[in-house]
Design a protein around this motif. Sequence first.
Motif, PDB file in Angstrom:
ATOM      1  N   PHE A 132       0.772  -1.236   0.000  1.00  0.00           N
ATOM      2  CA  PHE A 132       0.000   0.000   0.000  1.00  0.00           C
ATOM      3  C   PHE A 132       0.807   1.292   0.000  1.00  0.00           C
ATOM      4  O   PHE A 132       0.239   2.358  -0.206  1.00  0.00           O
ATOM      5  CB  PHE A 132      -0.931   0.035   1.216  1.00  0.00           C
ATOM      6  N   THR A 133       2.100   1.265   0.292  1.00  0.00           N
ATOM      7  CA  THR A 133       2.824   2.523   0.433  1.00  0.00           C
ATOM      8  C   THR A 133       3.381   3.023  -0.885  1.00  0.00           C
ATOM      9  O   THR A 133       3.238   2.407  -1.929  1.00  0.00           O
ATOM     10  CB  THR A 133       3.947   2.407   1.478  1.00  0.00           C
ATOM     11  N   SER A 134       4.053   4.178  -0.814  1.00  0.00           N
ATOM     12  CA  SER A 134       4.346   4.963  -2.016  1.00  0.00           C
ATOM     13  C   SER A 134       5.588   4.540  -2.767  1.00  0.00           C
ATOM     14  O   SER A 134       6.146   5.328  -3.512  1.00  0.00           O
ATOM     15  CB  SER A 134       4.474   6.442  -1.628  1.00  0.00           C
ATOM     16  N   HIS A 135       6.077   3.293  -2.560  1.00  0.00           N
ATOM     17  CA  HIS A 135       7.173   2.861  -3.419  1.00  0.00           C
ATOM     18  C   HIS A 135       6.689   2.738  -4.869  1.00  0.00           C
ATOM     19  O   HIS A 135       7.471   2.571  -5.792  1.00  0.00           O
ATOM     20  CB  HIS A 135       7.771   1.534  -2.935  1.00  0.00           C
ATOM     21  N   HIS A 136       5.355   2.878  -5.056  1.00  0.00           N
ATOM     22  CA  HIS A 136       4.800   2.899  -6.402  1.00  0.00           C
ATOM     23  C   HIS A 136       4.836   4.317  -6.999  1.00  0.00           C
ATOM     24  O   HIS A 136       4.338   4.541  -8.104  1.00  0.00           O
ATOM     25  CB  HIS A 136       3.354   2.389  -6.389  1.00  0.00           C
ATOM     26  N   ASN A 137       5.404   5.269  -6.250  1.00  0.00           N
ATOM     27  CA  ASN A 137       5.608   6.639  -6.743  1.00  0.00           C
ATOM     28  C   ASN A 137       4.302   7.345  -7.100  1.00  0.00           C
ATOM     29  O   ASN A 137       4.217   8.047  -8.116  1.00  0.00           O
ATOM     30  CB  ASN A 137       6.552   6.648  -7.956  1.00  0.00           C
ATOM     31  N   LEU A 156       7.030  19.924   3.222  1.00  0.00           N
ATOM     32  CA  LEU A 156       7.963  18.956   3.786  1.00  0.00           C
ATOM     33  C   LEU A 156       7.918  17.636   3.020  1.00  0.00           C
ATOM     34  O   LEU A 156       6.988  17.362   2.259  1.00  0.00           O
ATOM     35  CB  LEU A 156       7.623  18.708   5.259  1.00  0.00           C
ATOM     36  N   ASP A 157       8.941  16.817   3.261  1.00  0.00           N
ATOM     37  CA  ASP A 157       8.952  15.472   2.699  1.00  0.00           C
ATOM     38  C   ASP A 157       7.952  14.594   3.453  1.00  0.00           C
ATOM     39  O   ASP A 157       7.335  15.013   4.426  1.00  0.00           O
ATOM     40  CB  ASP A 157      10.354  14.872   2.806  1.00  0.00           C
ATOM     41  N   ASN A 158       7.832  13.353   2.996  1.00  0.00           N
ATOM     42  CA  ASN A 158       6.953  12.363   3.627  1.00  0.00           C
ATOM     43  C   ASN A 158       5.491  12.802   3.658  1.00  0.00           C
ATOM     44  O   ASN A 158       4.901  13.026   4.721  1.00  0.00           O
ATOM     45  CB  ASN A 158       7.426  12.049   5.048  1.00  0.00           C
ATOM     46  N   PRO A 159       4.865  12.948   2.483  1.00  0.00           N
ATOM     47  CA  PRO A 159       3.437  13.288   2.441  1.00  0.00           C
ATOM     48  C   PRO A 159       2.583  12.137   2.968  1.00  0.00           C
ATOM     49  O   PRO A 159       3.089  11.029   3.198  1.00  0.00           O
ATOM     50  CB  PRO A 159       3.194  13.512   0.944  1.00  0.00           C
ATOM     51  N   PRO A 160       1.290  12.356   3.180  1.00  0.00           N
ATOM     52  CA  PRO A 160       0.423  11.287   3.710  1.00  0.00           C
ATOM     53  C   PRO A 160       0.354  10.094   2.765  1.00  0.00           C
ATOM     54  O   PRO A 160       0.403  10.247   1.544  1.00  0.00           O
ATOM     55  CB  PRO A 160      -0.936  11.976   3.863  1.00  0.00           C
ATOM     56  N   GLU A 161       0.246   8.919   3.357  1.00  0.00           N
ATOM     57  CA  GLU A 161       0.151   7.685   2.585  1.00  0.00           C
ATOM     58  C   GLU A 161      -1.055   6.878   3.046  1.00  0.00           C
ATOM     59  O   GLU A 161      -1.840   7.339   3.863  1.00  0.00           O
ATOM     60  CB  GLU A 161       1.446   6.874   2.733  1.00  0.00           C
ATOM     61  N   ARG A 162      -1.175   5.661   2.503  1.00  0.00           N
ATOM     62  CA  ARG A 162      -2.307   4.812   2.860  1.00  0.00           C
ATOM     63  C   ARG A 162      -2.084   4.060   4.163  1.00  0.00           C
ATOM     64  O   ARG A 162      -3.030   3.628   4.802  1.00  0.00           O
ATOM     65  CB  ARG A 162      -2.587   3.804   1.738  1.00  0.00           C
ATOM     66  N   VAL A 163      -0.826   3.849   4.525  1.00  0.00           N
ATOM     67  CA  VAL A 163      -0.504   3.084   5.730  1.00  0.00           C
ATOM     68  C   VAL A 163       0.101   4.003   6.775  1.00  0.00           C
ATOM     69  O   VAL A 163       1.029   4.758   6.486  1.00  0.00           O
ATOM     70  CB  VAL A 163       0.477   1.943   5.414  1.00  0.00           C
ATOM     71  N   MET A 164      -0.437   3.950   7.988  1.00  0.00           N
ATOM     72  CA  MET A 164       0.096   4.738   9.091  1.00  0.00           C
ATOM     73  C   MET A 164       0.394   3.823  10.268  1.00  0.00           C
ATOM     74  O   MET A 164      -0.385   2.912  10.554  1.00  0.00           O
ATOM     75  CB  MET A 164      -0.917   5.807   9.510  1.00  0.00           C
TER      76      MET A 164
END
Length: 309
Positions: A132-137, A156-164
């Motif tokens: 689910f995370t942003s390694h899919h860019n 900032l870096d590290n925007p919101p993702e699907r997994v927290m």
Amino acid sequence: MAIVSTLKRKAEEDLNSEEPKSKKIRASFGPTPEIPVGILWDSVNYSCSYDSLFTILCEIWIYNPKSWTKTFYSFGNQGKILSEGYKKVIRGLETLENVRNDVHESLKQENSDLFPYGQTGTDIRDLISYIFTSHHNISLGYRRLTCNICDFFQDLDNPPERVMSILDGTYKSINEWLQQWLMEPSICDCGSPMATSRIYDQPPSLLVFSLNTSRVSISKTIRIKGSNGKFTVLPLRGIIYSGGFHFTSRIITPGKEVWYHDGMVTRRNCIKKGHLTDFTGDSLKICIEKNSSGELVERQAVVAIYSKK
């Protein structure tokens, strides 16, 4: 055969429909459309993490296959394999176990250390993070530091993702933690209060929480504020539990029925445990069920999944 044919025809209509129905009807994989279908545990390649996650995702996908197929594609190669596999299962061309195995093989080819074969097993946290995370860019939003007094802001870096990942047990519930995470307070150099805002560009269709503390209760819904200032409410759709070197799950339907699945014990069956109103946020943290030896085992919630209906 008539029941199965009718369900397959319903599934084909749902897959080809451009507009979702106002009331979702489950396109079942079997002759009982009101009961979720579980995945049988693989005793050779310990599969309980995959079984737990993919049973929940299957129950989410099956109420609106066309819409969720598009969403699953955004998860990358494994999401594509899942959604295309679910389509084949609906049409009677594949089994859920083979779909799981196809995803596992794809993951193993990409990272054999995290997703091995055999009895080592796969940690559910590694599985949800990888899928689910942003390694899919794919960017889901932005993270911004803002002070309204001196008009300072910084992206900032590290925007919101699907997994927290929830590490802090000082918050009462997942939703309470989420609200703080979305608008995290701090102090500006000018001495004024400021906040780090995490904003989703579009209302997320699915969010996943990795629970690294047992003190936070399971919220039945969560609220996310979008870039337009409006709130989106996502209901709880699944919980994954860990204990005794094994993962099991509870599945929550759009009608808020709660079902239990353990691919080793209940096999392809899901057992109804009541209605979501029968549970409190604290009782959802714990799952006490019999293991394969018939002994009661207490397992702790380690993943909570929320999605649109």
